[in-house]
Write a protein that holds these residues in place. Sequence first.
Motif, short mmCIF file in Angstrom:
data_model
loop_
_atom_site.label_atom_id
_atom_site.label_comp_id
_atom_site.label_asym_id
_atom_site.label_seq_id
_atom_site.Cartn_x
_atom_site.Cartn_y
_atom_site.Cartn_z
N LEU A 66 141.34 34.91 17.65
CA LEU A 66 140.85 33.81 16.83
C LEU A 66 141.80 32.62 16.82
O LEU A 66 141.35 31.46 16.78
CB LEU A 66 140.61 34.29 15.39
CG LEU A 66 139.46 35.27 15.18
CD1 LEU A 66 139.45 35.79 13.75
CD2 LEU A 66 138.12 34.62 15.52
N MET A 119 132.06 36.42 13.01
CA MET A 119 132.76 35.61 14.00
C MET A 119 132.46 36.04 15.43
O MET A 119 132.70 35.28 16.36
CB MET A 119 134.27 35.66 13.75
CG MET A 119 134.72 35.01 12.45
SD MET A 119 134.23 33.28 12.34
CE MET A 119 135.23 32.55 13.63
N ASN A 142 132.40 32.57 17.12
CA ASN A 142 133.61 32.23 17.85
C ASN A 142 133.43 32.54 19.33
O ASN A 142 133.02 33.65 19.69
CB ASN A 142 134.80 33.01 17.28
CG ASN A 142 136.10 32.70 17.99
OD1 ASN A 142 136.48 33.38 18.94
ND2 ASN A 142 136.81 31.68 17.52
N ASP A 143 133.74 31.57 20.18
CA ASP A 143 133.50 31.74 21.62
C ASP A 143 134.32 32.88 22.20
O ASP A 143 133.82 33.66 23.02
CB ASP A 143 133.83 30.44 22.36
CG ASP A 143 132.85 29.32 22.04
OD1 ASP A 143 131.73 29.65 21.60
OD2 ASP A 143 133.20 28.14 22.21
#
Length: 255
Positions: free
Chosen positions: A138, A195, A199-200
């Motif tokens: 992250l 996430m 989140n990529d």
Amino acid sequence: MQSEPLWQGSGSLEKEPDGSTTGTHAHQKLAASTVQAASESFDDYGGPPVAVIREMVRQLDSWRALLPRPLQWSDNDKFDFPATDPMTRRPNEPLFSVDQGPIPIGHRYNLDVVTAQLRTRFYYARFMTYRPFVYKALHFPELMTPDDCNCCALAIKSVCLWPLAMAPPKNKKRLVPHMFARTQSFMGILLILRMTTANDCLSRIVDEAHVVGRQEIESTMEIMLDWMRDVKQVDGIAEWSWGILEPLYGLQPEQ
């Protein structure tokens, strides 16, 4: 003054009481067991190397293997009945399921609850061991290596489908000790699972590592949200958490 992590020591050899350096050499060999552990820069991330994490996981698995035989299980049969009696066959149906149907299921001596507690604690410990790599994904995605991605995927895998959140234990919450602690754990896990779609880096790890499936993640989201929705009536932490989870997951406000 902040203490220096043990894995960032100077690397000098300190002799054991008997004059040997066996223990130190063993740790150095472990730290050098992967290229990533030897080459990773700790200037920004500061987390433990993969080799240390793998050793901790190995010790955790060894602990499970040393349990009395009736308490042992493998990851492939974590939903099955424990082998309490070696002379009888275990039931074909699983002990834990996402939905048990409208008919309550009771087991002698609350076998489902105590078994779920043991297995859930194990997977929580495994998750805590791998969790630094979720943080790294992250906050430092550019530093992620293939080993890091695998450990991050294993962290997400470790929180999926905990027996304690499944039926029938989820319908016996009054028998779960320290329920507020589960509420806090579920809250943190639900944030991480959210996430995996927002989140990529985490999304790519889930899709490419082939360690944990999207269906597992979605089922885990469902049962943990059900848990939080249920206990928020009596747990102030769950009620506060629900105010965050409700808009985050796009849930319809309850009337």
